[in-house]
Each structure stands twice: as structure tokens, then as C-alpha cells.
Enzyme design. Structure first.
Site, PDB file in Angstrom:
ATOM      1  N   THR A  64       0.829  -1.180   0.000  1.00 32.00           N
ATOM      2  CA  THR A  64       0.000   0.000   0.000  1.00 32.00           C
ATOM      3  C   THR A  64       0.879   1.251   0.000  1.00 32.00           C
ATOM      4  O   THR A  64       2.043   1.152   0.341  1.00 32.00           O
ATOM      5  CB  THR A  64      -0.815  -0.107   1.296  1.00 32.00           C
ATOM      6  OG1 THR A  64      -1.594  -1.267   1.174  1.00 32.00           O
ATOM      7  CG2 THR A  64      -1.622   1.075   1.626  1.00 32.00           C
ATOM      8  N   ARG A 102     -13.612  -7.531  -1.661  1.00 36.46           N
ATOM      9  CA  ARG A 102     -12.841  -7.515  -0.417  1.00 36.46           C
ATOM     10  C   ARG A 102     -12.447  -6.081  -0.041  1.00 36.46           C
ATOM     11  O   ARG A 102     -11.961  -5.321  -0.863  1.00 36.46           O
ATOM     12  CB  ARG A 102     -11.577  -8.367  -0.557  1.00 36.46           C
ATOM     13  CG  ARG A 102     -10.710  -8.421   0.712  1.00 36.46           C
ATOM     14  CD  ARG A 102      -9.501  -7.516   0.625  1.00 36.46           C
ATOM     15  NE  ARG A 102      -8.599  -7.723   1.764  1.00 36.46           N
ATOM     16  CZ  ARG A 102      -7.509  -6.975   1.984  1.00 36.46           C
ATOM     17  NH1 ARG A 102      -7.178  -6.014   1.167  1.00 36.46           N
ATOM     18  NH2 ARG A 102      -6.739  -7.199   3.046  1.00 36.46           N
ATOM     19  N   ILE A 103     -12.679  -5.740   1.204  1.00 27.65           N
ATOM     20  CA  ILE A 103     -12.276  -4.439   1.717  1.00 27.65           C
ATOM     21  C   ILE A 103     -11.187  -4.676   2.759  1.00 27.65           C
ATOM     22  O   ILE A 103     -11.311  -5.550   3.612  1.00 27.65           O
ATOM     23  CB  ILE A 103     -13.498  -3.701   2.330  1.00 27.65           C
ATOM     24  CG1 ILE A 103     -14.487  -3.341   1.213  1.00 27.65           C
ATOM     25  CG2 ILE A 103     -13.062  -2.454   3.093  1.00 27.65           C
ATOM     26  CD1 ILE A 103     -15.790  -2.715   1.691  1.00 27.65           C
ATOM     27  N   GLY A 144      -3.668  -6.568   6.077  1.00 30.80           N
ATOM     28  CA  GLY A 144      -4.868  -5.778   6.345  1.00 30.80           C
ATOM     29  C   GLY A 144      -5.681  -6.307   7.501  1.00 30.80           C
ATOM     30  O   GLY A 144      -6.132  -5.554   8.358  1.00 30.80           O
TER      31      GLY A 144
END
Lengths: 318, 328
Positions: free
Chosen positions: B197, B225-226, B250
Site C-alpha cells: 500500500t 474484499r475491503i 490488512g
């Protein structure tokens, strides 16, 4: 020590003049759901199972804004979201943008248990629901006449606001409009602890009346609308945007963890200081079996029970 | 008034130790370039919220890291991007998920914060909002690089989820080796892979903090997907005291509400910025979860911390400190 359970059906500007035909069915539903939760806890079901079970009941009841009875988006559709968290393992699951899943909370549990992820949204979440064989229905199942009416009112109010040119009126945010005042910003949630101190939290909602399509609120966000760890379990309700900003559910736990506060002190501080007045309510239980249900709104549909015999069903300040 | 500006940038934590040198150099070059853009903006007295948006836009537009162009691919070979931004003063925030055609997700997150009554929009509704706001849109193809197509193929052959810059590896010398009960994905602990990220935190000379994070998510992720990046309190947080952006696994970051917790231990335990970051990395990542954190304080301090092999990062402060690094 001992088991405890608390549940809510949303906090907001609930008028004291709420007519009996709107108040009584909700109180009956709270009582019914509390009994289901208490029975499950006393028959030694795990708190994770208990909160899922209770929230399923609340979702199935059309008087609250979750599952059937969810409020409508600006396009007249339903988009539901939910979140569940287990205190000891801190495992969690969340879903957003559901349109056909009967019990959003159970899908969030499946996300937690059957995927490598925590959070699925929209089409991907719907596809996962089908893959898992969970009960789905036509989207129209969730839409009640009352909510069609609510949306209409909200839209009219919005148009009126747009028509006005006074700067004062311009400051009125769309989400601050409360055409009929009750359960506009409702959400349902449940927290439970068993006599071994295992905790769990679950929250489910249809969101905000007249919300933009695709809007995600605080409910599915771990640390905002829902949180559980080894100290406490929290489910919040109110203005989603303020709850996200205040990381409300996590902050109750953080104050206990980092400042050594009791559950009640921590929850009171968060509701008093972290979120503007009129925006939030929460239910919480601690590992030692304490319960608290503070709110800074006019009212909150709520109920709780503890092993030592305390039981309460209430809407406004007593 | 603050005590001077400061900025930190990251391009993901959990770097493959065998990452070829020329890749390392490329990454450092990009971070240096973005850092100097941020520094110039801060010197020109741009507010922190503008600076973090500007820097993350640059990182998104460059295909090197996993955000915007160069995003990881879903199991269907598409790109679904997400981002969030938060302004310390007033704790205003905006987030987006499931974007497929918005060139700069971070700028849409900013628009959600400023032009919608909500904090978070996702998927079709977010795309529709983007069109109405007139932000730059491109075909989904624009975000897909040949490199990532190859990575997806690799991930699908291993039948696994793959983060950028990592290949499946069952060896024990990995980030996931310390997990007691690793989450097994088709025979591989999920944490053997590391994400990438991008994020930026800044404090301006007024002492106002801001944070921004943007990502393409996991390689071979399920559609829908979050992750942690768009979640306020997990991937991103800013308040009066500090601005924080996280990267890594995550799911571990979400469980640990890492970004909020850095601020919370400063607020509730009185820890300093670096102490807070160290505390959170050490205490708040469960089951061997791997992550990296960058942070700035309102006093113009910078901090970073990670518990995996490396983090692409760049740091600069008004009093002349400057660092671009990958490893410990």
C-alpha cells in the site's frame, strides 16, 4: 462475574410523544429478543452465537432499521451492512452493500469464518452469499411501506431545503433531516458476555434514510460501530459519520486498556466527549459482567439483563 | 503554531529480502521524488491535508507501488482500489472502496469528505459520485500492468492470495513463521505474503496533522474484499496530536485498529510519538500479524515502525532530517 447481555434498536431523536402504536411493538420486540438472548446464554451458548442469534431476530423484525425494515437509499433500494466480532480471539467479519441477504449478520459471521478476509462489500459479498448457500430473497422483501413513505418525506424535505436560498438553510446537512424523528438513524446491535468472561459484539443496519447509493456507515467498521476484545464488547448507533470519526467502539476499550477505567467510566467519557451531543448511543458489557447503555441523543431503544437478576427495557432517560 | 513541518511517506511494509537491487533503487527514487514534492508543498505553506493528497496522487499515478496504476489484481483480473484521507483538525475524513475507473482514489476520498454528507462511499455508488464530481476517469485497463498480470497468474497457479513483490514461499524464514496457528490458504500461511500500500502523513507549520492511504489491496483477492486502508482507525487516522498511516496484513491491522491506537496511546497513556508507534507494533499485532506504521506529531516529529523485513519509506522534517530507506 456472571453473564450479561445488552441490545439496542437504535439511538436518535426519538420523540417522547412517540405514539403507542409505534412504541409498543418495539418494546415487545426488545423484550422478545432479550429473552432469546438470556435463554441462549443460560443454556451455555457462546456469546458469539448469542449475539448472532439476537441480531438475526432484530433483523427479522420490521420495526427496526436492519434486515426487513431497513431504510431506503436515495434510489429507493436497500443496502444493508453488518459486523460481528469475537472478543477473545478478536476475529471479526463485516459486510456492506447487501441487497438480497436475509440476515446480514450471519453473512458477516461467514466472512469471518470462511474467507481469508474480514470485510466483503456489494456484488462480491452477494456472490459470496450465494456460494455459501445462505438464505436470500428478492430485494423487495426488505422494503416496507413505512420506509417508502419515509424516503418520500426525506426527499421532499431535501427539495424544500434546496429551494430555500437563505444561507442558514444551506447549512442543513441532508443527514440531519428527521422527517418523523423515530428510528431514522436506527441500527440494531447486541453485546454479550458469558460467565467465563468470553465476549462478543454484533451490529446490523440498513443505514441512513435517503443515503447515497454506496454509502458505508460506522456499523461494519471495526472500532467504529462494533468492537470486542478480552475486556469488553461494544455496539454503537447514531450518526455514522460522527461515530467513525470518534472511533467510538474501540475508544471504550482503549480507555479501559490504557487508562484503567471501568466499563461505565469509559463508555460515559466516549459518549460525553468523543462525539457531539445528539449523535451517539452504545451498549457495552465487560468481561466481569458489567453492563452500560449510555447515549447523548433523546433516546435509545435498549434492553439488558445480567446474571444477578437485573433486567431493563427502556427508550428514554429514566 | 506548530514547531515545524514534517512528512513521512511509505510504499508498503514486508519487502522481499531478495528484491532485486534495481527494483530497490527504483522504489527509493520514486519515494525521494514524492518526498521532495511534499517538502516543497510544506515549504510553500500548503496545509497538511493538501500535502498528503498531493503526495499520494503521485504515488498512485506511478505504476511501481500497489495503488492506482500498478494496483494488485482481483481473482477476476480486475482492479478494485480503495483509499482514505483524514484531516486532524476536526477529525474530518473521507474513504472510498471498490473503485475501478477513478484515476486517483485519494482525491475521490477527499471529495467524499468535502462534498458528500457521508464519510465513506463504495463500488458503483462511489463511481457514480466520481462521475458527478467530474474527477478524471480511465478504463480499468489503465491500472493493470504486465507485471501484475504475471503475479496474478503465479498466485492463481499456487491457488493463493499474493501480495505484490512476494512470491509464494513455504520456507520458514518468512514473516509468518512465528504464527502459532497461521491462517492457511491452500497450504500456505497467508502471512508469508506482504502487501504494498502507499501512504503519506504530514504536519504543517501550523501544527495541523493529516494522513492518507491508498491501495489496490491483495493480489488474487476476492472481488468485494475491503482491507484496512479505507478504514478510519485501522489504516488511516489523524487527530490533534498526530497523523498515522499503516500498511501490511490488512486483517491484522483491522483487528488491532492500529492507526487509532497510535493516537490513543499518546492521548490516553501519554506516550511520545515513536514510543507510541513502537508500543502499537509490539502490543497490538496479534498472532504474528505483520505491519508497518508511519506517523507525524503536531510538534513536527516523525516516526516509523515495522515488524517485518522492511518498509519502503521516506522521512523529512523542517530542521533538516531526511531519510529514504527500505530495511531496518
Amino acid at each position: 462475574m456472571g453473564w450479561a447481555i445488552a441490545l439496542h434498536g437504535g439511538a436518535g431523536d426519538i420523540p417522547h410523544s412517540l405514539p403507542p402504536e409505534r412504541r409498543l411493538p418495539r418494546e415487545a420486540c426488545l423484550r422478545h429478543c432479550l429473552q432469546i438472548g438470556v435463554d441462549a446464554l443460560t443454556s451455555r451458548k457462546s456469546p458469539l452465537d448469542v449475539v448472532e442469534l439476537v441480531v438475526r431476530e432484530l433483523e427479522n423484525n420490521p420495526h427496526f432499521n436492519a434486515g426487513r425494515g431497513s431504510v431506503l437509499t436515495t434510489s429507493g433500494t436497500v443496502e444493508m451492512e453488518a459486523c460481528i466480532m469475537d472478543g477473545k480471539s478478536m476475529r471479526c467479519g463485516a459486510v456492506s452493500g447487501l441487497t438480497t441477504v436475509v440476515n446480514a449478520i450471519s453473512l458477516s459471521r461467514l466472512v469471518m469464518e470462511k474467507t481469508p478476509h474480514i470485510y466483503l462489500g456489494f456484488k462480491g459479498a452477494e456472490a459470496f452469499a450465494r456460494e455459501q448457500g445462505i438464505e436470500t430473497v428478492d430485494a423487495s422483501h426488505f422494503i416496507t411501506q413505512e420506509n417508502v413513505e419515509r424516503l418520500k418525506q426525506a426527499k421532499e424535505a431535501n427539495r424544500v431545503q434546496v429551494d430555500y436560498t437563505q444561507p442558514v438553510e444551506k447549512d442543513v446537512k441532508r443527514d440531519e433531516l428527521k422527517p418523523d424523528g423515530d428510528s431514522q438513524i436506527g441500527t440494531v446491535g447486541c453485546v454479550a458476555v458469558d460467565s467465563e468472561g468470553n465476549l462478543a459484539a454484533a451490529t446490523s443496519t440498513g443505514g441512513l434514510v435517503n443515503k447515497m447509493v454506496g454509502r458505508i456507515g460506522d456499523t461494519p467498521i471495526i472500532g467504529a460501530g462494533t468492537y470486542a476484545n478480552s475486556l469488553c464488547a461494544v455496539s454503537a448507533t447514531g450518526k455514522g459519520e460522527a461515530i467513525i470519526r470518534g472511533t467510538v467502539a474501540r475508544d471504550v476499550a482503549a480507555l479501559m486498556e490504557f487508562k484503567g477505567m471501568s466499563l461505565q467510566e469509559a463508555a460515559a467519557l466516549v459518549v460525553g466527549d468523543r462525539v457531539p451531543k445528539g449523535h451517539v448511543g452504545l451498549v457495552a458489557v465487560s468481561a466481569t459482567g458489567e453492563v452500560t447503555m449510555p447515549f447523548n441523543t433523546t433516546g435509545m431503544f435498549r434492553a439488558c439483563a445480567t446474571e444477578d437478576g437485573h433486567s431493563e427495557i427502556a427508550i428514554w432517560d429514566s | 503554531m506548530g514547531r515545524g513541518w514534517a512528512i513521512v511517506i511509505h510504499g508498503g511494509a514486508g519487502v522481499d529480502p531478495n528484491l532485486p537491487l534495481h527494483h530497490q533503487e527504483e522504489a527509493k527514487k520514486l519515494i525521494s521524488r514524492c518526498l521532495s514534492i511534499g517538502v516543497s508543498a510544506l515549504r510553500c505553506s500548503l496545509p497538511a491535508i493538501d500535502v498528503v493528497e498531493l503526495v499520494v496522487r503521485e504515488l498512485e499515478s506511478d505504476p511501481l507501488f500497489n495503488s492506482g496504476r500498478g494496483s494488485a489484481l482481483t481473482e477476476k483480473g480486475t482492479v478494485e482500489m480503495e483509499a482514505s484521507i483524514m484531516d486532524g483538525p476536526g477529525r474530518r475524513c473521507g474513504a472510498v472502496s471498490g473503485l475501478t475507473t477513478v484515476k486517483n482514489p485519494i482525491s475521490l476520498a477527499r471529495l467524499v469528505m468535502e462534498k458528500s454528507p457521508h464519510s465513506y462511499l463504495a463500488f458503483a455508488g462511489a463511481e457514480e459520485f466520481a462521475r458527478r464530481q467530474g474527477v478524471e476517469m480511465v478504463e480499468n485497463e489503465y491500472f493493470i500492468t504486465e507485471l501484475n498480470k504475471g503475479m496474478l497468474k503465479l498466485a492463481q497457479e499456487a491457488n493463493s492470495i499474493l501480495f505484490d513483490y512476494r512470491v509464494p514461499n513455504t520456507g520458514s524464514e518468512t514473516c509468518g513463521a512465528s504464527m502459532e496457528k497461521p491462517l492457511i490458504m491452500n497450504g500456505l500461511p497467508i502471512s508469508v505474503y506482504a502487501p504494498e500500500t502507499v501512504g503519506c502523513v504530514a504536519v504543517d507549520s501550523q501544527g495541523q496533522c493529516a494522513a492518507a492511504t491508498s491501495t489496490g489491496g491483495l493480489m488474487n483477492k476476492m472481488t468485494g474484499r475491503i482491507g484496512d486502508s479505507p478504514l478510519i482507525g485501522s489504516g488511516t487516522y489523524a487527530g490533534n496530536l498526530c497523523g498515522v498511516s499503516c500498511t501490511g496484513e490488512g486483517e491484522a491491522i483491522i483487528r488491532g485498529t492500529l492507526a487509532r491506537d497510535v493516537a490513543a496511546v499518546m492521548e490516553y497513556k501519554g506516550l511520545g510519538l515513536q514510543e507510541a508507534v513502537d508500543f502499537v507494533v509490539k502490543e497490538r499485532l496479534d498472532n504474528g500479524g505483520k505491519a508497518g506504521i508511519i506517523a507525524v506529531s503536531r510538534d513536527g516529529e516523525v516516526a516509523c515502525g515495522f515488524n517485518c523485513t522492511g518498509m519502503f519509506r521516506g522521512l523529512a522534517t523542517e530542521d533538516g532530517f531526511l531519510e529514504v530507506a527500505i530495511w531496518d
